[in-house]
Write a protein that holds these residues in place. Structure first.
Motif, short mmCIF file in Angstrom:
data_model
loop_
_atom_site.label_atom_id
_atom_site.label_comp_id
_atom_site.label_asym_id
_atom_site.label_seq_id
_atom_site.Cartn_x
_atom_site.Cartn_y
_atom_site.Cartn_z
N GLU A 52 18.70 -68.17 -4.36
CA GLU A 52 18.09 -67.29 -5.36
C GLU A 52 18.71 -65.90 -5.33
N ASP A 53 18.96 -65.38 -4.13
CA ASP A 53 19.55 -64.04 -4.00
C ASP A 53 20.99 -64.02 -4.51
N ALA A 54 21.72 -65.10 -4.26
CA ALA A 54 23.13 -65.15 -4.64
C ALA A 54 23.35 -65.39 -6.12
N TRP A 55 22.36 -65.99 -6.79
CA TRP A 55 22.56 -66.40 -8.19
C TRP A 55 21.41 -65.88 -9.08
N PRO A 56 21.41 -64.56 -9.35
CA PRO A 56 20.42 -64.02 -10.29
C PRO A 56 20.78 -64.32 -11.74
N ASP A 57 21.94 -64.93 -11.95
CA ASP A 57 22.42 -65.20 -13.31
C ASP A 57 21.55 -66.17 -14.07
N GLY A 58 20.89 -67.09 -13.37
CA GLY A 58 20.08 -68.10 -14.04
C GLY A 58 19.20 -68.83 -13.05
N PRO A 59 18.57 -69.93 -13.48
CA PRO A 59 17.70 -70.70 -12.57
C PRO A 59 18.50 -71.30 -11.42
N VAL A 60 17.83 -71.57 -10.32
CA VAL A 60 18.45 -72.26 -9.19
C VAL A 60 17.57 -73.44 -8.79
N ALA A 61 18.19 -74.42 -8.14
CA ALA A 61 17.44 -75.57 -7.65
C ALA A 61 18.08 -76.07 -6.37
#
Length: 460
Positions: A52-61
């Motif tokens: 989540e911290d590394a990818w604020p660009d979109g949703p994560v799973a």
């Protein structure tokens, strides 16, 4: 030896959470698998937070591989942490769905998928990672009568110049590229372009993204930069072939090593693989490479979902395998060679053979005993059954000592076999001061429970 958060040494004894290894052995017998719920939750949260911290660009799973540990109780634990899973084929998919996991957070992977597996995935709204043109045809044939569109991704083969390095689990010096080329899953790029056009032009299926899986070949972050860059290059080719299609999600599979990874450490003459990157290092490098590669090819990363499948890295550190010393003996030909014979077997620790794993170990009842001369930890089967060769152990190791093999939470219990008619061990879940069986041990009778003897052979 890695000391994970759930492990502690108290008065010379190993504890998992608040339960001593000796208590587990007394209550449930040996050999036995034990898993710390505390550690499993801790590592799952760490990976999820890092992503989540590394990818604020979109949703994560986070989709930990179900095959890494198929104990249903552990899947319930991960459901409680709000993460999904990667499932391989129909049987894993049914088992995962039976635990109540959110189908929107499940990926159906695997080669040679059955029509029933694909139908089930469509029915539940599970992502289907397509692996061949045959599977594309199956999906399109099944969507005509389906109540909802099929959500599909294309599995692309990993590539990149950085795959030239050696694989951690090859004892022959094979390159990652060579082993990846020998592994059959994934579309060739030309077939992927053809598959994408068929899906994009269809009515009943939606091409939502792509998937790539390298596997546990290396701890090198540079290799992941190469894999991700090459994957986005392939996405750009597919986009051009489909008139500008854009992925809404990118799944970068698994292959992320856990702390204290045992893989490759038993290969003689080779320097041990370095300690793996942290979840924060993995996710940061991967996210940065996805972002920059997308922009390089004219894509906006905003809104794109990023998914990872760290089965080994999530489950591995949470597990311990407990086994007792049955006998200690010396080689007649080489008196300096001692065999410490255990009541377990490599048949319960398949990665000793498959991936040249060497699991860290301690004498669980007297962990402060100083190592002396090297020994071979051996198992109880009729083969060589060398679980760890030439490892230092206390000079007074003796029958009855309890040995704890660490980092056995992933790809260990799920690969146990009945060779030599061994009943498979139990698995115990430890949480605080609780220790509960989550998969009972087999009985000797159950080893042969599937056998059927024709009456003509019994003389009856």
């Amino acid at each position: 030896m890695p000391l994970h958060e759930y492990l502690s040494f108290r008065d010379g004894e190993l504890f998992l959470d608040e339960v001593s290894a000796g208590r587990i052995a007394r209550e449930f017998g040996t050999p036995v698998f034990a898993v710390s719920e505390t550690q499993l939750r801790r590592d799952t949260r760490r990976w999820r937070r890092a992503l989540e911290d590394a990818w604020p660009d979109g949703p994560v799973a986070l989709l930990p591989a179900f095959k890494a540990n198929t104990c249903l109780a552990l899947r319930h634990v991960l459901n409680g942490e709000g993460v999904g899973c990667d499932t391989f084929g129909e049987h894993e998919l049914r088992a995962a769905l039976s635990t109540g996991v959110d189908p929107a957070c499940v990926s159906l992977n695997g080669t040679n998928k059955s029509a029933e597996a694909i139908r089930l995935a469509i029915e539940h709204g599970v992502r289907i990672t397509l692996d061949s043109l045959r599977e594309v045809d199956l999906v399109l044939a099944l969507t005509g009568s389906a109540p909802r569109p099929a959500l599909v991704r294309l599995r692309l083969r990993p590539g990149g110049e950085t795959l030239a390095g050696p694989s951690d689990f090859s004892d022959r010096g094979d390159s990652i590229a060579g082993l990846a080329a020998a592994y059959r899953p994934g579309f060739a790029l030309a077939d992927a372009e053809r598959a994408a056009r068929s899906i994009v032009d269809s009515i009943g299926a939606r091409l939502v993204g792509t998937h790539v899986h390298l596997g546990r070949h290396t701890t090198s972050l540079a290799t992941w930069v190469g894999v991700v860059s090459d994957h986005v290059r392939q996405i750009a080719r597919i986009s051009a072939a489909c008139g500008g299609w854009r992925p809404s999600e990118i799944d970068l599979g698994g292959g992320y090593a856990e702390r204290g990874s045992p893989v490759g450490k038993a290969i003689a003459g080779r320097e041990a693989p370095p300690e793996p990157p942290s979840p924060e290092q993995y996710t940061r490098v991967i996210a940065q490479t996805v972002r920059s590669s997308l922009r390089q090819h004219g894509f906006d990363s905003k809104g794109v979902a990023l998914q990872l499948e760290p089965g080994r890295a999530v489950y591995g550190p949470a597990g311990v395998h407990l086994t007792r010393v049955v006998n200690v003996r010396c080689s007649p030909e080489r008196p300096d060679r001692r065999w410490v014979e255990l009541d377990t077997t490599e048949q319960f620790l398949a990665d000793v053979v498959l991936e040249h794993a060497r699991y860290p170990f301690v004498l669980a009842g007297r962990v402060s005993a100083a190592p002396a001369a090297p020994v071979d930890l051996t198992g109880a089967s009729c083969g060589f059954d060398i679980i760890a060769a030439g490892v230092p152990a206390p000079g007074d190791v003796a029958a009855g000592d309890l040995v704890a093999l660490l980092n056995t939470g992933a790809y260990v219990e799920t690969q146990t076999t009945n060779f030599n008619a061994f009943p498979r061990p139990a698995t115990v879940l430890v949480s605080g001061d609780l220790a509960e069986v989550i998969r009972r041990a087999e009985t000797p009778a159950e080893v042969f429970a599937r056998d059927r003897i024709p009456a003509r052979l019994t003389g009856r």
